[in-house]
Design an enzyme around this catalytic site. Structure first.
Site, PDB file in Angstrom:
ATOM      1  N   LYS A   2       0.851  -1.191   0.000  1.00 52.33           N
ATOM      2  CA  LYS A   2       0.000   0.000   0.000  1.00 52.33           C
ATOM      3  C   LYS A   2       0.890   1.245   0.000  1.00 52.33           C
ATOM      4  O   LYS A   2       1.888   1.291   0.731  1.00 52.33           O
ATOM      5  CB  LYS A   2      -0.906  -0.012   1.236  1.00 52.33           C
ATOM      6  CG  LYS A   2      -1.940   1.118   1.276  1.00 52.33           C
ATOM      7  CD  LYS A   2      -2.867   0.981   2.483  1.00 52.33           C
ATOM      8  CE  LYS A   2      -3.959   2.036   2.490  1.00 52.33           C
ATOM      9  NZ  LYS A   2      -4.875   1.892   3.653  1.00 52.33           N
ATOM     10  N   SER A  33      -9.876   2.138   2.459  1.00 55.16           N
ATOM     11  CA  SER A  33      -8.899   2.847   1.651  1.00 55.16           C
ATOM     12  C   SER A  33      -7.877   1.931   0.978  1.00 55.16           C
ATOM     13  O   SER A  33      -7.236   2.367   0.020  1.00 55.16           O
ATOM     14  CB  SER A  33      -8.155   3.856   2.514  1.00 55.16           C
ATOM     15  OG  SER A  33      -7.372   3.211   3.497  1.00 55.16           O
ATOM     16  N   SER A  86     -10.463  -0.041   6.695  1.00 52.09           N
ATOM     17  CA  SER A  86      -9.773   0.110   5.401  1.00 52.09           C
ATOM     18  C   SER A  86      -9.064  -1.136   4.896  1.00 52.09           C
ATOM     19  O   SER A  86      -8.594  -1.155   3.763  1.00 52.09           O
ATOM     20  CB  SER A  86      -8.764   1.258   5.484  1.00 52.09           C
ATOM     21  OG  SER A  86      -9.434   2.486   5.380  1.00 52.09           O
TER      22      SER A  86
END
Ligand SMILES: [Mg+2]
Ligand SMILES: [Zn+2]
Lengths: 483, 489, 95
Positions: B80, B161, B185
């Site tokens: 990420k 997210s 997320s």
């Protein structure tokens, strides 16, 4: 005597509270492992944490906690076993995180006190409101470039103790005495070097005025005053400014002001003018700081003798006056020097020498107690020579100056220069006889009642003996001979 | 083995294949690099690092040859883009960090590297991890590889997210990926993309080097295609870190060893507050099926109450913006990141931050600034901190009588890009089931157990006691077997 | 509570976010909407409840006072938008 300022409308009283930022003595910063050394190349004593790089996190320095507790104990203050680090949010170029990690609702140290030693020997107690730990900001240089400010983060993250007094001071002198005393305590404790010129101790003054008996009026805060002299000047100027304002029918506004040492005046800091709202909240990157009583007790057991206790002991054990004792203990090294000189000797004589000729020589030569013009042992030796009548007090002053000049010991100088006191009664008697014979007329006058002439004869004898005759013997024999 | 066969392996199978020398780490990496490059239309990656991947795979092969391989030696993963990676651009999917190259490596990504994992690239996310759709990324939305049966042309969101990570894992571009979870997320995008994701206990994985959103909630965790795979990866990511003052000084268990398949006698809490009016019947059915699977495996479902559940969302939307308003103050154009010049320092700040942050981030900064400001702190922030304790206490009380809690992960399947209304609060409702766990700091896992009538994956959430990821993983693996979820996008 | 345009302007200034005047109305509406949503917390009885700052149930860890970091000016300045002679540069600040 109360300090009052006379105005058109009557007498005004000053109300002063001080916030002192004291840099904690530690090797590394409060929340990072970067060095705290003063004066490095720009941005070299900076870790990624101090530069607030994304994802960087603070980890507290245990020694800084210990230093804050030690300082709290030295200020006879309450130690809060639980304290909380909070973020103080504001934007400034030298504040990389956009917030300062400080303590707000729950500081590490609560109420305490500082006893001021005033120049007249009296004392006053000033309350301490709190002491909290926080990070220093970096440094902005505004004079390097026509349109840019330069930012150096070397100081960013250095541990500070913010020490907040109660509004207990009533004159510029008291404010000066407070900072002096606080600095002395911090130095004794080894928690701050007190160097105001290098910025390791900085002072903000909250100043207001009022008529006697009134409640507090609006205060102005004078920021970052960096010497005790300037502090006094700033307070005096600010008090006068506020009184003039009131007497012209105006009002004082609560604001931050800056002391301009060149002009000797305070002025409003426009950059700080727009509304501040620090939005304090507990720092979620840190947890509450919990201390054990055992940790506090351990630090307490290791505290040195502090100035107030030392002063009491000097008065008690050496019979010194409060003023003398206060002056001697202000700096630990001075107190140690005095004690070395006084050991096994007349303490009052030692005190007179240390505070008199010795202090004068140090001032004159610009020397410090760490590099004294005469060692404690030599000064003690000189006092010993007075005590055993080898030299008179007057000759001793001469010997002292020679010691300073040559670096030689007192005994060697006395021998070399033949300054040993004449205590041989025969020699003194013959000197006296010669003086009396040469001044027959004066002898007659004296005998007819003009007693004042006695001093004249003493002077003549001392002159004849080059000052070395023992003054007590001269007096005694002269009296006998003059009948 | 063909390249597409290699990308369809689980992490555990790839690990075994490497050990047996069925293929090399370089072959495995190249297969994934090819898949990543072929799937650019998904926009899952902000930055691809194919050369780095092959270099690391080569080093992995060398270590494997010497029998020195780590727990994830040679396994290709995606990172990420919230984890700072030394020398590799790290953006948080924000314009303000568009060109930021960290001179340091986050603890979690360093741990993965040490375990031998091979990084393929940096995946997209909602800007600064603020969002549940991945639509707030400065680099454009990420596409979910799953399609609606009824409307295969509609582009669906991967959730957020950690949407880029979820899409990459679901589309077989990586065997696993890192995520971070502040209010859901990891779990919500895992549910939307039909993969497994676990947010471990707060403090299990170090936050050092992860770009902060809300410090008291942020937690890193793994996303992969099986429970065993997230167990392997979590073991490599986790561990005490003295550089993070909130990192727990606890040992990392062997999570894979916890997958015993035996959950007999375990009590599974089913909170009644997670059946709000209007919960879709397919989610309700999914949940009931999950309860039945655990019962069949010998566990006992127990109805529990978490009375403050409905206050979790408003609590979160005070706490998280407050912390983010402060955490994002460092993006000021002085030391790194975007700078928009201004005549004065304040003008530079205001222009830089207005241009550098997207709409959702600006909105949260404003909300956070407001709830902390003078006169409002007690009514909002302090109040939220108190309710947060009540929410945490609810869980603590429940865990006195149950071992694990089962709930849906999200109230719906993935929605289409541009299908949502303009009201931010509507979007926030996506996280209604995941936020309470975040506020309480507990481990939460999402597991795909079924498909919606429109053919989209749906996930169930398992919540555990603090630092009891082992029970969560054990129960999840049992449910995984029972559910037999084999659908692929 | 609803936020008016002035409040939004003040907050935006505190947060150093440039906001155009024509955005203020919309923003005020949006933020008010959010604040209304979170205000439902007022109905929760929190008497005697201590605020929860962190879920980490542990002691604040402490570091030994040693110099272990710094000396990396290159890394500190590596991403600087403007630098000179080892300093970061910003528009001149007038005090
Ligand atoms: Mg202050
Ligand atoms: Zn301060």
């Amino acid at each position: 005597m109360a300090y009052v300022i006379q105005g058109e409308t009557g007498d005004w009283e000053l109300v002063i509270g001080l916030e002192v930022h004291a840099q904690v003595i530690s090797k590394s910063k409060l929340f990072s492992g970067a060095s705290t050394l003063f004066g490095g190349e720009p941005n070299t004593q900076v870790s990624l944490v101090d530069a607030a790089m994304p994802g960087m996190l603070p980890v507290i320095n245990e020694y800084c906690i210990e230093q804050a507790v030690r300082t709290g104990l030295g200020l006879k203050a309450a130690i809060n076993l639980t304290s909380v680090f909070a973020r103080k949010n504001y934007f400034y170029a030298d504040l990389p995180q956009g917030y300062q990690i400080s303590q707000y609702e729950h500081p590490i140290v609560g109420e305490g006190e500082v006893i001021l030693d005033m120049p007249d020997g009296s004392t006053r107690t000033v309350g301490i409101e709190r002491l909290h730990l926080e990070q220093d900001a970096g440094k902005s240089l505004h004079d390097q470039h026509p349109t840019k400010s330069f930012i150096d983060l070397n100081r960013s993250g250095v541990a500070l103790m913010e020490i907040v007094s109660k509004p207990d001071m009533r004159s510029p002198e008291e404010a000066a005495a407070y900072v002096t005393k606080l600095r002395s305590i911090l130095r004794y404790l080894g928690t701050c070097d007190g160097n105001m010129a290098e910025g390791s101790m900085r002072c903000d003054a909250n100043v207001s005025v009022r008529k006697s008996g009134e409640p507090y009026r609006t205060r102005a805060e004078i920021k970052n005053v960096n010497s005790i002299r300037f502090l006094q000047q700033a307070i005096e100027y600010e008090a006068r400014r506020q009184i003039d304002l009131y007497e012209e029918g105006g009002q004082v506004v609560q604001e931050t002001r800056l002391f301009d040492s060149n002009k000797g005046e305070t002025r409003s800091m426009r950059s700080k003018e727009h509304a501040h709202d620090y939005r304090y909240f507990p720092d979620p990157d840190l947890l509450p700081l919990v201390l054990t009583q055992g940790f506090v007790d351990h630090i307490k057991a290791g505290l040195p003798e502090l100035p107030d206790e030392k002063k009491d002991r000097f008065m008690r054990d050496y019979g010194l006056s409060p003023y003398d004792a206060g002056v001697l203990v202000a700096e630990q090294a001075n107190a140690d020097f005095f004690e070395a000189v006084a050991k096994g000797r007349d303490p009052k004589l030692a005190c007179n020498w240390v505070m008199g000729d010795f202090a004068a020589a140090m001032n004159r030569l610009g020397r410090s107690i760490d590099n004294p013009p005469v060692s404690a042992a030599d000064l003690g030796g000189l006092i010993d020579l007075i005590a055993d009548n080898t030299i008179s007090g007057r000759i001793a002053k001469e010997v002292f100056e020679l010691m300073v000049e040559t670096g030689k010991g007192p005994a060697a100088i006395v021998e070399e220069k033949g300054l040993r006191q004449v205590t041989d009664t025969g020699a003194i008697e013959s000197s006296i006889d010669a003086v009396l014979a040469a001044n027959g007329d004066k002898v007659a006058e004296y005998r007819s009642g003009k007693d004042k002439l006695f001093g004249f004869f003493v002077g003549q004898v001392m002159k004849a003996t080059g000052g070395k005759a023992n003054p007590a013997l001269v007096n005694e024999i002269l009296k006998k001979k003059l009948g | 083995m063909s390249r597409s066969d290699l990308t369809r392996l689980t992490m555990a199978a790839a690990r075994d294949g490497l050990a047996r020398k069925d293929f090399t780490a370089v072959e495995l990496a190249e297969a994934h690099v090819a898949a990543m490059e072929a799937a650019r239309q998904l926009n899952a990656f902000v930055t691809e690092t194919p050369e780095l991947a092959v270099d690391r795979a080569r080093a992995a092969d060398a270590r494997l040859a010497k029998g020195e391989g780590g727990a994830m030696e040679g396994l290709p993963i995606a990172m990420k883009d919230l984890f700072c990676t030394e020398g590799v651009r790290t953006t948080a999917s924000s314009h303000i960090l568009e060109n930021f190259i960290p001179p340091y490596e986050s603890t979690v990504s360093a741990n993965l590297k040490k375990a031998g994992a091979v990084m393929l690239g940096k995946t997209s996310l909602d800007e600064f991890a603020m969002g549940s759709s991945n639509m707030t990324s400065h680099f454009g939305p990420v596409e979910n590889p799953w399609k609606r049966k009824s409307d295969p042309k509609a582009k669906l969101v991967p959730g957020g997210s950690s949407g880029g990570s979820a899409a990459a894992v679901a589309a077989r571009l990586a065997l696993g990926a890192t995520g971070t979870d502040t209010g859901g997320s990891i779990r919500q995008p895992a549910s939307f993309c039909g993969i497994v994701g676990i947010k471990p206990t707060y403090g299990r994985c170090s936050r050092w080097g992860i770009i902060a959103f809300a410090s008291s909630l942020d937690q890193a965790g793994p996303m992969a295609r099986t429970v065993r795979d997230v167990s392997i990866m979590l073991g490599a990511m986790a561990g005490h870190d003295p550089k993070d003052s909130t990192s727990a000084p606890v040992a990392v268990p062997n999570f894979e060893a916890a997958l015993t398949g035996d959950i007999r006698g375990l009590k599974v809490g089913v909170p009644k507050e997670y059946r709000p009016d209007g919960l879709s019947s397919e989610v309700e059915t999914l949940w009931n099926d999950g309860i039945a699977m655990l019962k069949d495996a010998g566990a006992t479902p127990v109805e529990i109450s978490l009375p403050h559940t409905k206050y979790a969302l408003p609590t979160y939307y005070i706490v998280a913006p407050a912390e983010c308003s402060s955490n994002l103050a460092r993006y000021d154009g002085v030391r790194y990141g975007l700078r928009v010049e201004g005549k004065t320092l304040d003008e530079m700040y205001a222009k830089t931050r207005a241009a550098g942050f997207g709409k959702e981030v600006r909105r949260r900064i404003l909300v956070g600034t407001y709830v902390l400001s003078a006169g409002y702190y007690d009514a909002y922030y302090a109040k939220a901190q108190k309710v947060r304790r009540l929410i945490a206490d609810d869980f603590a009380k429940a865990f006195q009588s149950v071992d694990v809690i089962l709930t849906p992960t999200a109230p719906s399947a993935a929605f289409a890009i541009g299908e949502t209304d303009d009201n931010p609060v509507t979007m926030w409702l996506n996280d209604v089931f995941t936020i309470p766990t975040s506020l309480a700091g507990l481990p939460g896992l999402s597991l795909p157990t079924g498909l919606s009538t429109d053919g989209l994956p749906l996930g169930l959430q398992l919540i555990g006691r603090p630092f009891d990821e082992e029970t969560v993983l054990k129960v999840a693996e049992v449910m995984e077997k029972a559910a037999g979820f084999t659908a692929v996008p | 509570m609803s936020l008016d345009k002035n409040r939004v302007r003040t907050i935006a200034n505190l947060a150093r976010l440039e906001v155009r005047d024509d955005e203020l109305d919309h923003l005020a509406g949006e933020l008010s909407n959010i604040i209304h949503f979170v205000e439902q917390l007022a109905e929760v009885n929190t008497d005697g409840v201590a605020p929860m700052t962190s879920v980490a149930n542990m002691e604040l860890p402490r570091r030994v006072d040693e110099v272990t970091d710094g000396g990396c000016q290159d890394k500190i300045l590596a991403n600087a938008p403007e630098q000179q002679d080892g300093f970061f540069l910003v528009p001149k600040v007038v005090e």
